[in-house]
Design a protein around this motif. Structure first.
Motif, mmCIF file in Angstrom:
data_model
loop_
_atom_site.group_PDB
_atom_site.id
_atom_site.type_symbol
_atom_site.label_atom_id
_atom_site.label_comp_id
_atom_site.label_asym_id
_atom_site.label_seq_id
_atom_site.Cartn_x
_atom_site.Cartn_y
_atom_site.Cartn_z
ATOM 1 N N GLU A 352 0.798 -1.228 0.000
ATOM 2 C CA GLU A 352 0.000 0.000 0.000
ATOM 3 C C GLU A 352 0.825 1.269 0.000
ATOM 4 O OE1 GLU A 352 -2.447 2.099 3.441
ATOM 5 O OE2 GLU A 352 -3.568 0.372 2.656
ATOM 6 N N LEU A 353 2.008 1.259 0.632
ATOM 7 C CA LEU A 353 2.757 2.489 0.852
ATOM 8 C C LEU A 353 3.272 3.101 -0.445
ATOM 9 C CD1 LEU A 353 4.940 1.639 3.991
ATOM 10 C CD2 LEU A 353 2.904 3.077 3.889
ATOM 11 N N ASP A 354 3.228 4.424 -0.495
ATOM 12 C CA ASP A 354 3.890 5.175 -1.555
ATOM 13 C C ASP A 354 5.250 5.634 -1.057
ATOM 14 O OD1 ASP A 354 1.693 4.976 -3.303
ATOM 15 O OD2 ASP A 354 0.687 6.649 -2.276
ATOM 16 N N GLY A 355 6.076 6.137 -1.967
ATOM 17 C CA GLY A 355 7.393 6.602 -1.580
ATOM 18 C C GLY A 355 8.394 5.465 -1.555
ATOM 19 N N HIS A 356 9.651 5.808 -1.290
ATOM 20 C CA HIS A 356 10.705 4.797 -1.273
ATOM 21 C C HIS A 356 10.669 4.016 0.044
ATOM 22 C CE1 HIS A 356 14.857 3.228 -0.738
ATOM 23 N NE2 HIS A 356 14.702 2.946 -2.028
ATOM 24 N N ARG A 376 9.899 -10.127 -2.319
ATOM 25 C CA ARG A 376 10.906 -9.849 -3.348
ATOM 26 C C ARG A 376 10.250 -9.280 -4.608
ATOM 27 N NH1 ARG A 376 13.204 -14.843 -3.769
ATOM 28 N NH2 ARG A 376 11.582 -15.344 -5.288
ATOM 29 N N ASP A 377 9.137 -9.887 -5.015
ATOM 30 C CA ASP A 377 8.449 -9.407 -6.217
ATOM 31 C C ASP A 377 7.865 -8.011 -6.004
ATOM 32 O OD1 ASP A 377 9.095 -11.805 -7.375
ATOM 33 O OD2 ASP A 377 7.110 -12.713 -7.051
ATOM 34 N N LEU A 378 7.274 -7.785 -4.820
ATOM 35 C CA LEU A 378 6.723 -6.464 -4.520
ATOM 36 C C LEU A 378 7.816 -5.398 -4.480
ATOM 37 C CD1 LEU A 378 4.011 -6.879 -1.724
ATOM 38 C CD2 LEU A 378 3.742 -5.707 -3.912
ATOM 39 N N ALA A 379 8.952 -5.739 -3.853
ATOM 40 C CA ALA A 379 10.056 -4.788 -3.765
ATOM 41 C C ALA A 379 10.549 -4.411 -5.160
ATOM 42 C CB ALA A 379 11.191 -5.371 -2.933
ATOM 43 N N ALA A 381 8.819 -4.498 -7.949
ATOM 44 C CA ALA A 381 7.787 -3.728 -8.654
ATOM 45 C C ALA A 381 7.689 -2.303 -8.134
ATOM 46 C CB ALA A 381 6.440 -4.437 -8.512
ATOM 47 N N LYS A 382 7.962 -2.082 -6.845
ATOM 48 C CA LYS A 382 7.780 -0.762 -6.246
ATOM 49 C C LYS A 382 9.090 0.013 -6.094
ATOM 50 C CE LYS A 382 4.737 -0.280 -2.933
ATOM 51 N NZ LYS A 382 3.625 0.426 -3.581
ATOM 52 N N GLY A 383 10.190 -0.564 -6.553
ATOM 53 C CA GLY A 383 11.474 0.122 -6.421
ATOM 54 C C GLY A 383 11.974 0.189 -4.994
ATOM 55 N N ALA A 384 11.673 -0.821 -4.189
ATOM 56 C CA ALA A 384 12.079 -0.851 -2.786
ATOM 57 C C ALA A 384 13.328 -1.703 -2.607
ATOM 58 C CB ALA A 384 10.947 -1.403 -1.924
ATOM 59 N N GLU A 385 14.011 -1.499 -1.501
ATOM 60 C CA GLU A 385 15.154 -2.330 -1.128
ATOM 61 C C GLU A 385 14.682 -3.394 -0.142
ATOM 62 O OE1 GLU A 385 18.477 -0.065 0.325
ATOM 63 O OE2 GLU A 385 17.873 1.670 -0.878
#
Length: 450
Positions: A352-356, A376-379, A381-385
């Protein structure tokens, strides 16, 4: 330790400063209590003072005991507005400490009044108490209420609570409602501020009616209405590993269910052997308006039986509950820290979260990393670490130096933390050492019994 590749960071402007929801809700409760404390003092003064100082003190203690009892009911009424802003864990903790305040003020009421009347009658305190119970309407009921509260206070002590099943603790606490009714009838019969003026009578009826009405609305009417509307049922039970399963549910009009990532429900699976058990489980995926999902780790016979629930089973869910949501964000970027099965609300929040976002997942071994593939897949897709931190509990792999290495800009992020209590306590200590401001730290202890 394994780490997902670092994705390009998208910088967003910080949110506009606003009053924090938790601060607003807390301030509202403080103002509510202070205003009613002042009203009780005014009504007490208007009722006149006895010539005996002990009786005066006893009556005042009784009035504030009644006020605290009504406030205690409000804290556990599970009103959505309060729960989303403060959280059931904190409200339950405040309820517990307010309960001890109720117990001590009512004990003071009995002692002061008894000794005050004994001073004038010449009786010893014990015989004076017996005489009051026999001759004054409502006093015997009040003594029964006090005895019930003493028992409830005893089982609420941490030493007793640790040795008691939640179901037993909960059953004993239901007698608190009997004590409330008995205390109220005593106040109607013998309370000077209740009977001295029409304003006093109207005030106390409104206070008690509001408190009991809040409990009925939040714990009975709202759950019945929501379950009648949404008609939840199980669609699938999917094993994640030997000890963890995910339960998928669907229902009607789920797009109108006010649930957010990070929240939990009290789930009752309506089978012959489970309908009476209510278990708190977090959503492990952000609500999408069509389905809900919870992920459960086996922790006893009750949770082990969830693996055998059949598709089509009806579900009665109370909630959503909890303040572990994006409603409380103060920064554009976030750090999500999960330990063990505490990954379930963290995984939903990441969705749900926006931003990095930076996600740190702490487990003993790789095989314990439930939902890691989804993370891992969500990270990605969302550009997360994403950092998977493995190893035994000692040495602490999330000590201050290690956290600062993993997330150098830690102090500029909101931190969402969920995991086993020892791990959470250690991480909270690390965050304080690193100077992360308190308003940026978000956690919830999923405990119904305080």
């Amino acid at each position: 330790m394994t780490t997902a590749p670092r994705a390009p960071r998208v910088v967003q402007p910080p949110p506009a400063p606003v009053l924090r929801p938790r601060v607003v809700a807390r301030a509202g409760l403080y103002v509510f209590l202070a205003a009613h404390a002042a009203a009780v003092a005014v009504l007490f003064a208007q009722g006149g003072f006895a010539s005996n100082a002990l009786i005066v003190l006893g009556r005042l203690a009784g009035l504030y005991g009644a006020l605290f009892m009504a406030f205690q009911l409000l804290l556990v009424a599970r009103l959505p507005w309060l729960d989303r802003r403060i959280g059931m864990d904190r409200l339950t903790s405040w309820h517990r400490w307010t309960g001890f305040g109720v117990l001590w003020t009512l004990l003071a009421h009995v002692v002061f009044v008894t000794f005050g009347y004994a001073r004038g009658s010449g009786l010893d305190p014990l015989n004076q108490l017996v005489d009051l119970a026999e001759t004054v309407e409502g006093v015997l009921r009040a003594l029964v209420a006090l005895a019930l509260l003493v028992v409830i206070g005893g089982v609420s002590a941490r030493a007793a609570r640790r040795r008691m099943a939640y179901e037993t603790w909960h059953f004993v606490h239901l007698y608190a409602y009997v004590a409330v009714v008995l205390a109220f009838t005593h106040q109607i019969a013998a309370g000077t501020s209740f009977t001295s003026s029409a304003w006093g009578t109207a005030y106390w009826y409104a206070l008690w009616g509001g408190a009991l009405g809040a409990v009925f609305a939040g714990r009975v009417a709202l759950p019945l209405w929501r379950n009648g509307r949404h008609r939840l049922r199980v669609t699938a039970v999917v094993p994640e590993n030997d000890h963890v399963v995910s339960v998928y549910l669907t229902g009607r009009d789920l797009d109108r269910l006010p649930a957010r990532a990070g929240q939990f429900f009290l789930w009752r699976f309506l089978t012959r052997d489970r309908w009476w058990q209510a278990n708190p489980f977090s959503l492990s995926a952000a609500p999408d308006g069509r389905t809900l999902r919870l992920t459960v780790k086996t922790a006893g016979d009750g949770t082990a039986g969830i693996r055998r629930i059949e598709p089509g089973t009806r579900v009665f869910a109370e909630g959503p509950y909890g303040a572990f949501t994006a409603l409380h964000r103060t920064r554009p970027d976030a750090l999500l820290i999960a330990g063990g099965v505490g990954v379930t609300p963290i995984r939903a929040l990441l969705e749900e979260l926006d931003g990095h976002a930076v996600v740190v997942y702490r487990v003993t071994a790789d095989r314990d990393a439930v939902l890691y593939g989804e993370l891992r897949d969500l990270a990605a897709a969302k550009g997360a670490e994403l950092h998977l931190v493995t190893g035994p509990p000692v040495p602490d792999r999330l000590a201050p130096a290690e956290l600062a290495r993993l997330v150098p800009d830690l102090a500029d992020r909101d931190v969402f933390l969920c995991g086993p209590p020892p791990m959470m306590n250690a991480v909270l200590g690390s965050l304080r050492t690193l100077g992360v401001p308190g308003p940026q730290i978000h956690f919830e202890r999923f405990s119904l019994a305080g």
